[in-house]
Design a protein around this motif. Structure first.
Motif, PDB file in Angstrom:
ATOM      1  N   GLN A   1       0.850  -1.192   0.000  1.00 12.46           N
ATOM      2  CA  GLN A   1       0.000   0.000   0.000  1.00 12.46           C
ATOM      3  C   GLN A   1       0.883   1.238   0.000  1.00 12.46           C
ATOM      4  O   GLN A   1       1.800   1.351   0.803  1.00 12.46           O
ATOM      5  N   LEU A   2       0.604   2.161  -0.894  1.00 11.58           N
ATOM      6  CA  LEU A   2       1.390   3.390  -1.015  1.00 11.58           C
ATOM      7  C   LEU A   2       0.564   4.592  -0.592  1.00 11.58           C
ATOM      8  O   LEU A   2      -0.632   4.669  -0.876  1.00 11.58           O
ATOM      9  N   GLN A   3       1.245   5.517   0.074  1.00 10.54           N
ATOM     10  CA  GLN A   3       0.593   6.771   0.455  1.00 10.54           C
ATOM     11  C   GLN A   3       1.618   7.889   0.327  1.00 10.54           C
ATOM     12  O   GLN A   3       2.699   7.814   0.918  1.00 10.54           O
ATOM     13  N   VAL A   4       1.314   8.893  -0.450  1.00 12.25           N
ATOM     14  CA  VAL A   4       2.237  10.005  -0.664  1.00 12.25           C
ATOM     15  C   VAL A   4       2.312  10.851   0.598  1.00 12.25           C
ATOM     16  O   VAL A   4       1.293  11.355   1.090  1.00 12.25           O
ATOM     17  N   GLY A   5       3.523  10.980   1.137  1.00 10.51           N
ATOM     18  CA  GLY A   5       3.694  11.797   2.343  1.00 10.51           C
ATOM     19  C   GLY A   5       3.886  13.255   2.024  1.00 10.51           C
ATOM     20  O   GLY A   5       3.262  14.128   2.611  1.00 10.51           O
ATOM     21  N   LYS A   6       4.759  13.554   1.055  1.00  8.73           N
ATOM     22  CA  LYS A   6       5.028  14.949   0.685  1.00  8.73           C
ATOM     23  C   LYS A   6       5.620  14.989  -0.710  1.00  8.73           C
ATOM     24  O   LYS A   6       6.302  14.063  -1.148  1.00  8.73           O
ATOM     25  N   THR A   7       5.351  16.068  -1.403  1.00  5.35           N
ATOM     26  CA  THR A   7       5.897  16.299  -2.738  1.00  5.35           C
ATOM     27  C   THR A   7       6.100  17.791  -2.906  1.00  5.35           C
ATOM     28  O   THR A   7       5.246  18.573  -2.500  1.00  5.35           O
ATOM     29  N   TRP A   8       7.248  18.189  -3.464  1.00  5.74           N
ATOM     30  CA  TRP A   8       7.414  19.598  -3.814  1.00  5.74           C
ATOM     31  C   TRP A   8       8.249  19.706  -5.083  1.00  5.74           C
ATOM     32  O   TRP A   8       9.059  18.845  -5.382  1.00  5.74           O
ATOM     33  N   LYS A   9       8.016  20.763  -5.823  1.00  5.56           N
ATOM     34  CA  LYS A   9       8.707  20.995  -7.087  1.00  5.56           C
ATOM     35  C   LYS A   9      10.110  21.517  -6.839  1.00  5.56           C
ATOM     36  O   LYS A   9      10.346  22.302  -5.919  1.00  5.56           O
TER      37      LYS A   9
END
Length: 290
Positions: free
Chosen positions: A35-43
């Motif tokens: 199971q995957l869950q995106v914790g954080k993303t930034w450009k």
């Protein structure tokens, strides 16, 4: 009889191992249950080449194609940029990000860089000595049962004596959990501040530290001529407890892990010596003069 029992036990173990291996193989060939869950993303402002996290999870270092290492907080806030030589293709760091290691493919070199990050320390409402609007603020986090903290007192006194117009020393508390009277002593010193006697109380505590007791604390209050009823009330007040809690939170935010820890305009002092602190002060004053 015992020999036969031993053989039987070995057979059972082998059967168990074979069964476990077969089940593992069956699971491996079955559908994925990850199971995957995106914790954080930034450009990012440039193409990334390499990255590394500090072990405490507080900093992210990203090497970009523009010959820079971008340093972020874990929430994506940019802490700073470090220019590196062309050809740097891989990076690594020391556990807390205090050192940056560079591999350069162009000239086959390895470089070890010390990294300092200025932190913002909230000094509002904290006791201090020196000029209120001094260009350089020295913040020290101490524990009144810490023997090393007591040794830092004359050092900072000398620093202030050498820089009377340019330095302000701010006192912050960080009582360590294993020191029984560190919290009551911090409450007492902050209560003494309500009667304009913080520095005197601070010095008296360190004069007898690390062996402190409630009797010592009360004795200092009497010696300094404090209003004992007010002192006792203030020492146990929610306001004083909140102020100490704020100091502890400020220490945590600044990455303080032990006492004494000293900052010069938010830059952590790595070597507690008069010359090292003076160099930081001179550098800060020169920077402000530009």
């Amino acid at each position: 009889m015992k020999y036969k029992q031993c053989l039987a036990a070995c057979a059972i173990l082998l059967l168990s191992f074979s069964t476990s291996s077969a089940l593992a193989a069956a699971d491996a060939s079955g559908p994925s249950k990850v199971q995957l869950q995106v914790g954080k993303t930034w450009k990012l402002p440039a193409k990334p080449l390499d990255m590394v996290y500090s072990l405490d999870g507080k900093k992210v270092f990203i090497l970009t194609k523009q010959n820079q290492v971008l340093v972020y907080k874990a929430d994506g806030a940019l802490l700073g940029k470090i220019d590196v030589e062309k050809g740097v293709s891989a990076i690594d760091i020391a556990p807390r990000g205090e050192k940056l290691f560079l591999i350069n493919q162009n000239n086959n070199s390895f470089t070890d860089l010390s990294v300092d990050f200025a932190v913002n320390i909230d000094i509002s409402g904290s006791p201090y000595v020196g000029q209120e609007n001094a260009p350089v603020t020295i913040a020290i986090f101490t524990d009144f049962e810490c023997a090393f903290c007591g040794k830092a007192v004359p050092l900072l006194e000398q620093v202030l004596e050498n820089n009377p117009e340019t330095v302000k020393i701010v006192f912050k508390n960080m009582p360590l959990n294993f020191h029984k009277f560190a919290v009551p002593a911090a409450h007492a010193a902050l209560a003494a501040e309500k009667q304009g006697k913080f520095l005197e109380f601070h010095d008296e505590l360190f004069a007898i530290s690390p062996k402190l007791s409630p009797e010592d604390i009360n004795g200092i209050a009497i010696k300094l001529g404090l209003d004992i009823a007010k002192f006792t009330k203030d020492m146990n007040s929610p306001a004083i407890k909140q102020q100490l809690a704020k100091d502890i939170k400020d220490a945590e935010d600044a990455g303080v892990t032990g006492t004494p820890t000293i900052f010069v305009n938010g830059i952590k002092v790595k070597k507690r010596s008069l010359s090292a602190i003076q160099n930081l002060i001179d550098g800060e004053i020169a920077q402000k003069a530009k």
